[in-house]
Design a protein around this motif. Sequence first.
Motif, mmCIF file in Angstrom:
data_model
loop_
_atom_site.group_PDB
_atom_site.id
_atom_site.type_symbol
_atom_site.label_atom_id
_atom_site.label_comp_id
_atom_site.label_asym_id
_atom_site.label_seq_id
_atom_site.Cartn_x
_atom_site.Cartn_y
_atom_site.Cartn_z
ATOM 1 N N ALA A 267 5.151 3.309 -7.913
ATOM 2 C CA ALA A 267 3.927 2.780 -8.522
ATOM 3 C C ALA A 267 2.773 3.764 -8.417
ATOM 4 O O ALA A 267 1.930 3.844 -9.313
ATOM 5 N N ILE A 268 2.707 4.532 -7.337
ATOM 6 C CA ILE A 268 1.589 5.472 -7.212
ATOM 7 C C ILE A 268 1.759 6.637 -8.182
ATOM 8 O O ILE A 268 0.769 7.168 -8.704
ATOM 9 N N GLU A 269 2.998 7.033 -8.470
ATOM 10 C CA GLU A 269 3.212 8.078 -9.471
ATOM 11 C C GLU A 269 2.757 7.594 -10.845
ATOM 12 O O GLU A 269 2.136 8.344 -11.607
ATOM 13 N N GLN B 125 -0.341 9.123 -13.138
ATOM 14 C CA GLN B 125 -0.181 9.500 -14.543
ATOM 15 C C GLN B 125 -1.198 8.782 -15.422
ATOM 16 O O GLN B 125 -1.840 9.388 -16.283
ATOM 17 N N ALA B 126 -1.363 7.480 -15.191
ATOM 18 C CA ALA B 126 -2.308 6.713 -16.010
ATOM 19 C C ALA B 126 -3.742 7.155 -15.753
ATOM 20 O O ALA B 126 -4.531 7.306 -16.691
ATOM 21 N N LEU C 163 0.856 -1.182 0.000
ATOM 22 C CA LEU C 163 0.000 0.000 0.000
ATOM 23 C C LEU C 163 0.895 1.236 0.000
ATOM 24 O O LEU C 163 1.836 1.319 0.797
ATOM 25 N N ILE C 164 0.614 2.177 -0.884
ATOM 26 C CA ILE C 164 1.440 3.376 -1.035
ATOM 27 C C ILE C 164 0.578 4.600 -0.797
ATOM 28 O O ILE C 164 -0.544 4.685 -1.319
ATOM 29 N N VAL C 165 1.072 5.545 -0.013
ATOM 30 C CA VAL C 165 0.338 6.787 0.232
ATOM 31 C C VAL C 165 1.129 7.958 -0.356
ATOM 32 O O VAL C 165 2.354 8.002 -0.283
ATOM 33 N N SER D 13 1.114 -4.683 -6.649
ATOM 34 C CA SER D 13 1.581 -6.061 -6.506
ATOM 35 C C SER D 13 2.260 -6.465 -7.800
ATOM 36 O O SER D 13 2.351 -5.666 -8.746
ATOM 37 N N SER D 14 2.704 -7.687 -7.876
ATOM 38 C CA SER D 14 3.329 -8.183 -9.102
ATOM 39 C C SER D 14 2.327 -8.256 -10.242
ATOM 40 O O SER D 14 2.717 -8.379 -11.407
ATOM 41 N N ARG D 15 1.038 -8.141 -9.956
ATOM 42 C CA ARG D 15 0.004 -8.236 -10.983
ATOM 43 C C ARG D 15 -0.409 -6.870 -11.531
ATOM 44 O O ARG D 15 -1.061 -6.791 -12.566
ATOM 45 N N GLY D 16 -0.086 -5.781 -10.822
ATOM 46 C CA GLY D 16 -0.460 -4.460 -11.301
ATOM 47 C C GLY D 16 -0.613 -3.491 -10.152
ATOM 48 O O GLY D 16 -0.302 -3.803 -9.001
ATOM 49 N N ARG D 17 -1.102 -2.288 -10.468
ATOM 50 C CA ARG D 17 -1.294 -1.261 -9.447
ATOM 51 C C ARG D 17 -2.551 -0.449 -9.757
ATOM 52 O O ARG D 17 -2.906 -0.272 -10.937
ATOM 53 N N ALA D 18 -3.204 0.025 -8.692
ATOM 54 C CA ALA D 18 -4.429 0.815 -8.863
ATOM 55 C C ALA D 18 -4.631 1.699 -7.641
ATOM 56 O O ALA D 18 -4.226 1.348 -6.522
#
Length: 411
Positions: free
Chosen positions: A323-325, A329-330, A95-97, A136-141
């Motif tokens: 990953a949160i950056e 962007q996405a 988890l990223i804040v 995770s290794s499967r992706g980020r959201a």
Amino acid sequence: MDEAGLWAGELESVFARVAGRFSRVDLRWRMRDYVRGLLAPVERKNGWQMAEYAGHRGPAGFQHLLNGASWDADAVRDDLQQYVAERLGTPEGVLIVDDTGFLKKGITSAGVQRQYSGTAGRTENCQIGVFAAYASSRGRALVDRELYLPKSWTGDTDRCGAAKVPASRGFATKGELARAMILRALASPLPIAWVTGDCAYGQEWRMRRTLEEAGVGYVLAVPKSQHLHGPFSRIDQAVADAPDEAWARYSCGDGAKGPRVYDWVAARLPTIWDFDGDWPTHQRWVLARRSLARRDEFAYFLAYAPNGTSVEDLVRIAGARWAIEEAFQAAKNECGLDQYEVRRYPGWYRHITLAMLAHAFLAAVAAQATERGAAETTPPAPCASPWQKSAGSWMLCCPAPHPTSDRLSMP
């Protein structure tokens, strides 16, 4: 089923998941059209252009969805977290804040004022949203969000009332907002092993204490002035005394230009004993990163990790913060996260939540495509014997077929 059919089926499953949060049929259809518009190749994802794409006569329906309709954005957020847990969750999830800025004109948008925006890299008239992302290794959201309200807002009840800010909403620092989101995430279905964030959040001792009490590992950036107990009063002083042989070179993950390689040094802090005198399950660490090109450029971290965690593991978690950056962007480029025109507090939460839902859908289908590609391009290697020797012990790498496997393959 072709790829377009898989995408359509997955999107329908997302809509079905949240449909119950909208009590009226017309609201459900507007929500579906709104999310489709956020995913569509629309030049600017505002009310007028998305309404035109959806075939509506004007933006009034979408404006009502965001500003006047009766539905709970927090309940949709909870559904989103369940969805991300199912599609992207792994036991080693992070988890990223972090926060991001939304440039705005005028003074009426909830929370707007001249304030520093890391997105712009300067002080601008903007709103600041504090977010949590799951990686995770499967992706980020993106999985949670809070609008930061400066004291210039929370101290002005008339201004808050005009922007529909709830009377119960008082002033909270960005760190306090992040801590609240962490607690929600830990109570959610998301499988979280680690938490990370930059020094704006890492220096919050209450956040670190909360994670330690929950038994969750963290690698959090801290400023160079971070106080340490013991012979060194500051973390930069402790790192300055590290011998040359203590430094090692690691990649903390792939970036746009390849692996992000730095020199790293790590040291365990004194063992933490629990109140019953049992052997502790976790240890605290000091971690520092040094640039290869600019040898006087450092970043500092405090970590709390299960026994047996390697320095390479800590470096990997520290690198997961990017990953949160990438998610910001996405979500901005693909889902219109920052292209809203709402001014009131509820409208901000509703647009942001639906944009996060659209982004989570894209992350899920990308993960599915990756898994399908891996299954199609890397068939299992045949082996002459199912028994293989590894590290001095035997393992059965090709189990015998199930007695009914030939029947399972029949049409």
